[in-house]
Write a protein that holds these residues in place. Sequence first.
Motif, mmCIF file in Angstrom:
data_model
loop_
_atom_site.group_PDB
_atom_site.id
_atom_site.type_symbol
_atom_site.label_atom_id
_atom_site.label_comp_id
_atom_site.label_asym_id
_atom_site.label_seq_id
_atom_site.Cartn_x
_atom_site.Cartn_y
_atom_site.Cartn_z
ATOM 1 N N CYS A 164 38.762 39.692 29.093
ATOM 2 C CA CYS A 164 39.536 40.961 28.571
ATOM 3 C C CYS A 164 39.572 41.140 27.196
ATOM 4 C CB CYS A 164 41.002 40.632 29.196
ATOM 5 S SG CYS A 164 42.022 41.936 28.667
ATOM 6 N N THR A 166 41.744 42.752 25.349
ATOM 7 C CA THR A 166 43.185 42.871 24.845
ATOM 8 C C THR A 166 43.785 41.549 24.428
ATOM 9 O OG1 THR A 166 43.408 44.721 26.080
ATOM 10 C CG2 THR A 166 45.463 44.035 25.094
ATOM 11 N N CYS A 167 43.602 40.622 25.312
ATOM 12 C CA CYS A 167 44.299 39.060 25.214
ATOM 13 C C CYS A 167 43.085 38.239 24.827
ATOM 14 C CB CYS A 167 45.123 38.785 26.445
ATOM 15 S SG CYS A 167 43.932 38.608 27.768
ATOM 16 N N CYS A 190 49.534 39.744 29.893
ATOM 17 C CA CYS A 190 48.592 41.044 29.344
ATOM 18 C C CYS A 190 48.639 42.115 30.160
ATOM 19 C CB CYS A 190 47.259 40.370 29.277
ATOM 20 S SG CYS A 190 45.890 41.860 28.806
ATOM 21 N N CYS A 193 44.633 43.160 31.811
ATOM 22 C CA CYS A 193 43.968 42.149 33.124
ATOM 23 C C CYS A 193 45.157 41.903 33.916
ATOM 24 C CB CYS A 193 43.393 41.030 32.103
ATOM 25 S SG CYS A 193 44.337 39.966 31.326
HETATM 26 ZN ZN LIG Z 1 44.086 40.581 29.089
#
Ligand SMILES: [Zn+2]
Length: 390
Positions: A164, A166-167, A190, A193
């Motif tokens: 992922c 984003t995280c 997150c 995900c």
């Molecule tokens: Zn994530």
Amino acid sequence: MARDYYATLGVARDATPEQIKRAYRKLARELHPDVNPDEAAQERFREVTTAYEVLSDPKKRQVVDLGGDPLGNGGGAGGGMGDPFAGFGGLGDIMDAFFGGGAGGGGRGPRSRVQPGSDALLRLELTLEECASGVNRDITVDTAVLCDSCDGGGSRAGSAPSTCDTCGGRGEVQSVQRSFLGQVMTSRPCPVCRGFGEVITDPCQQCGGDGRVRARRTITVKIPAGVGDGMRVRLAGEGEVGPGGGPAGDLFVEVEELPHERFTRDGADLHCTVELPMTAAALGTVLTLETLDGGQEELTIEPGTQPGTEHVLTGRGLPKLRSNGKVSGHGDLHVHLDVVVPMRLDDAQSDLLRQLAALRGEEQPEPTVTANGNGSRHGLFSRFRSFGHR
Ligand SMILES: [Zn+2]
Ligand SMILES: [Zn+2]
């Protein structure tokens, strides 16, 4: 929604199995029906026992820790009889259970996409005869099975989940909030995900990435002889497959015993009432009684038999089912005799009875009044009558 089994037992969420066992023993000693017949205590004893059964099973405890309830959504209390899918949470419910609270985990890295499947409960109506003999039944369940296209992985063949963005694969995101205490760092799962740390970029077309699909299956359930109302037969691994192809839960089949028109049941014992005409009770006779298994039993009625007399036919009750699933011995059949006084007499019959009364010096009987002369007999009768079918 989910019951708090930890609070019920009064233990911390990180209690060891030993601590859980100790807490349960302590409560059980106070609340066991043998010790404490109070109805509130018995209700509490059931709750405590349920909580212990859940928390002492590592698989079920894991489900609780993930925010779910391994006993389903209230045990399907709303589903009526005859609904084969009663108590069966849909996929959506299970997803809610796992993604809803987000309380579990506590922010320690990504969580696994693979989760244990939930248990399922369905009810099966059985006649008293079927409870006595045991029965094999085909049952149809709507359930979740492993997706055979992706084998539970959730990705289309040839592709794999990606980390992922984003995280960065941690499964949680952090944010800084200002308060008068200064900066406070908080972390939460997150949102991209959903805490897994990876994203299925190319989902399997058959299951949409869940790793399992709905299917209707027919399973043969073997119900042992001697079961009773409310007993559960456990079919290990026949519940729903978990998200991501996680291990399947168990399927519980709960017996719902239908009332019988001639017999009531008390454990392995059977009770029935035979109505005798007044004349037969006075003169004696031999009756033929059909037992639950269709056999014939001869019942000798002694002259002068009183209402409330009980005959016990040893071993003609139900098989005694032990907790190890084996049958050892049978209960008894209790035959309660009721004497019926004729309601309508024609002239000839009245004359005969008057002659009898005269011969017995009973034309003008002195009332025999006692405080509790028949107490034990009537007590027995009302006790028998109050046996509900459980
Ligand atoms: Zn994530
Ligand atoms: Zn699939």
